[in-house]
Design an enzyme around this catalytic site. Structure first.
Site, PDB file in Angstrom:
ATOM      1  CD  GLU A   1      81.332  59.280   2.197  1.00  0.00           C
ATOM      2  OE1 GLU A   1      82.305  58.523   1.997  1.00  0.00           O
ATOM      3  OE2 GLU A   1      81.440  60.481   2.488  1.00  0.00           O
ATOM      4  CG  HIS A   2      84.710  56.213   7.088  1.00  0.00           C
ATOM      5  ND1 HIS A   2      84.976  57.113   8.109  1.00  0.00           N
ATOM      6  CD2 HIS A   2      85.367  55.086   7.438  1.00  0.00           C
ATOM      7  CE1 HIS A   2      85.762  56.542   9.011  1.00  0.00           C
ATOM      8  NE2 HIS A   2      86.012  55.320   8.623  1.00  0.00           N
ATOM      9  CB  CYS A   3      84.912  60.944   2.593  1.00  0.00           C
ATOM     10  SG  CYS A   3      83.652  62.194   2.336  1.00  0.00           S
TER      11      CYS A   3
ATOM     12  CG  LEU B   1      80.781  62.643   9.119  1.00  0.00           C
ATOM     13  CD1 LEU B   1      79.356  62.305   8.726  1.00  0.00           C
ATOM     14  CD2 LEU B   1      80.800  63.588  10.310  1.00  0.00           C
TER      15      LEU B   1
END
Length: 599
Positions: free
Chosen positions: A314-316, A318
């Site tokens: 999950e990109h938010c 990282l």
């Protein structure tokens, strides 16, 4: 030196001068515009930047914010707005994956359980070292890099909200310091199980203990009908937020189940299938069986029946560079070495319990609808893998060329040949050399790129002329990448000024959105035909993410010493153009290598 010792010594992300940003914006957008479109854009930029215009008023507010002692970076509010403010689904649209290199598992009766246990053991060792700040602080070319993102690797979960999401994480006011969780959540057959990986005394379980625990989970997963609540995490964010509230209101046990998942160190997803090839593995890592995932979780380790494995992120909080460092460490060394470093001891089969939700007919219908919708969304996404194994990074460096510039110029040439024109191209550039630095948005198309693709297809051009145009475009690419690394790029600065206007423009004397944000320059420069990012690591085979628009090709590429591995994605309606692009790209990579070798 401790893991976070460099953080307070890192310089802040530079805040560009407004006039510099405006000038760069015009320079960066011009190659994509007609003369009339550029004239319109230039007039709006002049209006925006004049002394009594909206730009200086918005920028002054950003300067004040940046000067506040509690502010780490002028991008502190930008990143939550960019990632947590998006309202579409994050599964496939935002999360990204890595397909790990193969690990020999010959002789093991159950390669899936063996591989999963090894990954868990190594990941728990990483957490142990992180908690004690024994991980070496990252350095590149002698410059220290921010390690802040490592704080979001474990026990971090994105929480859906009606307007903007939030993040539940350690090292926060609600959870000071490292996570105290001792468990992971293992998904199998659409069912979730809590499994302790750290014992009551604080010591990690031994490798054999973890294997025994996973075997119990595997047996239990087959024995009960699937709840598959993970499908809900594929919904659009506001819709998922409303469903989550209904889930919480229905039964107190649902709050406990969510708490177990959200505080887990990470998720482990055991898949029954054996991927037919690398493309099938990549597709499964990107979207796969959404009932067997929790896409809001920061880290999910996914292991297939034959032991093939990867990670969904999950990109938010990282970015790829942090995950690569994590993966490189996890995949280096034997499981016995990781167990010894972490202080793992034999303690028997770990505590295991099912994570169950109480559902009514309405929630069951939501889960079923989310499953159907996401399955269709995945089917509507076309993908392809491309492995160019005749040469790699080492060969390109020998030919005195930046590997990234080489790849990016090949993309431009292939796009021109596949579609007949050059389109806006995004590339992510890491900026972790700054305090809480993340990435900068680079726009690849330059006048030098336009000349390069024109000369390459000019039958009258000599090899010397083509080489000169190629090197000039590559040199300009490297120069622009260095600008981005130095924080001197226009897009995120202008984007944050746009967000400031939306938040409190009226109070600043800018009640309406400036005309700049409606210009051909702003809209065209950010309308991606190619969205690109690279992952230089020998620990992974492929890297991937979804396309960013209805006509975009997402290009994730792994630069290996002896080959280039690429994963391409695009919406199904334009799949034919992506396949044509892939064919042209393979040819362009070879052609450019041969061109450099001719001298």
């Amino acid at each position: 030196m401790k893991t976070f010792d460099n953080e307070d010594k890192l310089p802040p992300v530079p805040l560009p001068a407004l006039e510099d940003t405006c000038a760069r914006f015009l320079e960066w957008s011009r190659p994509l515009l007609t003369e009339q479109e550029f004239a319109e854009t230039e007039a709006a930029v002049q209006e925006f930047g004049q002394a009594d215009g909206p730009g200086p008023k918005l920028h002054a507010d950003l300067v004040r914010y940046n000067a506040d002692p509690t502010t780490h970076s002028w991008l502190d509010t930008f990143w939550p707005a960019r990632y947590l403010g998006r309202r579409d689904r994050i599964a496939l649209n935002a999360n990204f994956f890595f397909l790990f290199r193969d690990t020999p598992l010959r002789g093991f009766a159950d390669p899936q359980v063996e591989r999963a246990a090894r990954l868990i053991t190594a990941a728990v060792n990483y957490k142990t070292r992180l908690d004690e700040e024994r991980l070496p602080a990252a350095v590149t070319r002698g410059r220290p890099l921010s390690m802040e993102q490592n704080k979001f690797l474990f026990s971090t979960t994105r929480i859906p909200g009606p307007v903007q999401d939030t993040v539940r994480a350690p090292y926060s006011d609600e959870m000071p310091g490292p996570s105290t969780a001792r468990h992971v959540v293992v998904f199998h057959h659409g069912n979730a199980f809590r499994m302790d990986v750290i014992g009551p005394g604080g010591h990690p379980y031994s490798l054999d203990d973890v294997i025994a625990g996973l075997r119990q989970v595997h047996k239990a997963g087959l024995a009960q009908p699937a709840t598959a609540a993970g499908h809900l995490t594929t919904m659009a964010r506001a819709e998922w937020a409303a469903t989550r509230q209904r889930l919480l209101a229905l039964n107190p046990g649902n709050a406990a189940a969510l708490d177990t998942i959200e505080t887990a160190l990470f998720c482990v997803c055991l898949e029954d299938l054996t991927p037919a090839d690398d493309l099938a593995a990549c597709d499964q890592l990107l979207h796969g069986d959404s009932g067997n995932r929790w896409f809001d979780k920061a880290v999910s380790l996914i292991v297939f029946a034959d032991g093939t494995a990867g990670i969904n992120v999950e990109h938010c909080e990282l970015d790829g560079t942090t995950i690569l460092s994590f993966v490189d460490t996890v995949l280096t060394g034997s499981p016995e070495e990781h167990a010894a470093q972490s202080g793992a001891v034999t303690q028997g089969v770990p505590a295991i319990e099912p994570v169950t939700f109480v559902l009514d007919d309405s929630l069951r219908a939501d889960i079923a609808a989310a499953a159907r919708s996401f399955a269709q969304f995945g089917a509507d996404t076309a993908t392809v893998t491309l492995s160019v194994d005749e040469f790699g990074v080492d060969e390109v460096k020998r030919l005195r060329m930046s590997p990234d510039a080489f790849a990016q110029m090949a993309y431009q040439l292939a796009h021109r040949r596949a579609k007949g024109f050059i389109g806006a191209t995004y590339e992510s550039i890491a900026t972790r050399q700054y305090l809480r630095g993340r990435t900068e948005a680079m726009r690849v198309v330059t006048p030098e790129v336009l000349r390069f693709v024109s000369v390459m297809d000019d039958v009258t051009a000599s090899p010397e002329q083509r080489r000169a145009a190629f090197r000039a475009a590559a040199d300009k690419h490297v120069e622009r990448a260095k600008q981005c690394q130095a924080g001197a790029a226009p897009e995120q600065h202008l984007w944050e000024l746009q967000l400031i206007q939306k938040r409190h423009g009226a109070a600043l004397g800018v009640p309406e959105e400036p005309r700049l944000y409606e210009t051909p320059g702003w809209l065209t420069m950010r309308d991606d035909y190619l969205s690109t990012s690279s992952a230089p690591s020998t620990s992974i085979r492929y890297f991937g993410f979804g396309a960013t628009s209805s006509r975009c090709i997402g290009i994730a590429y792994v630069l290996l010493p002896d080959r280039f591995n690429l994963y391409l994605s695009t919406p199904r309606p334009v799949a034919g153009l992506m396949h044509t692009f892939a064919e042209q790209l393979r040819a362009a990579l070879r052609e450019l290598r041969d061109l450099l070798e001719e001298r």
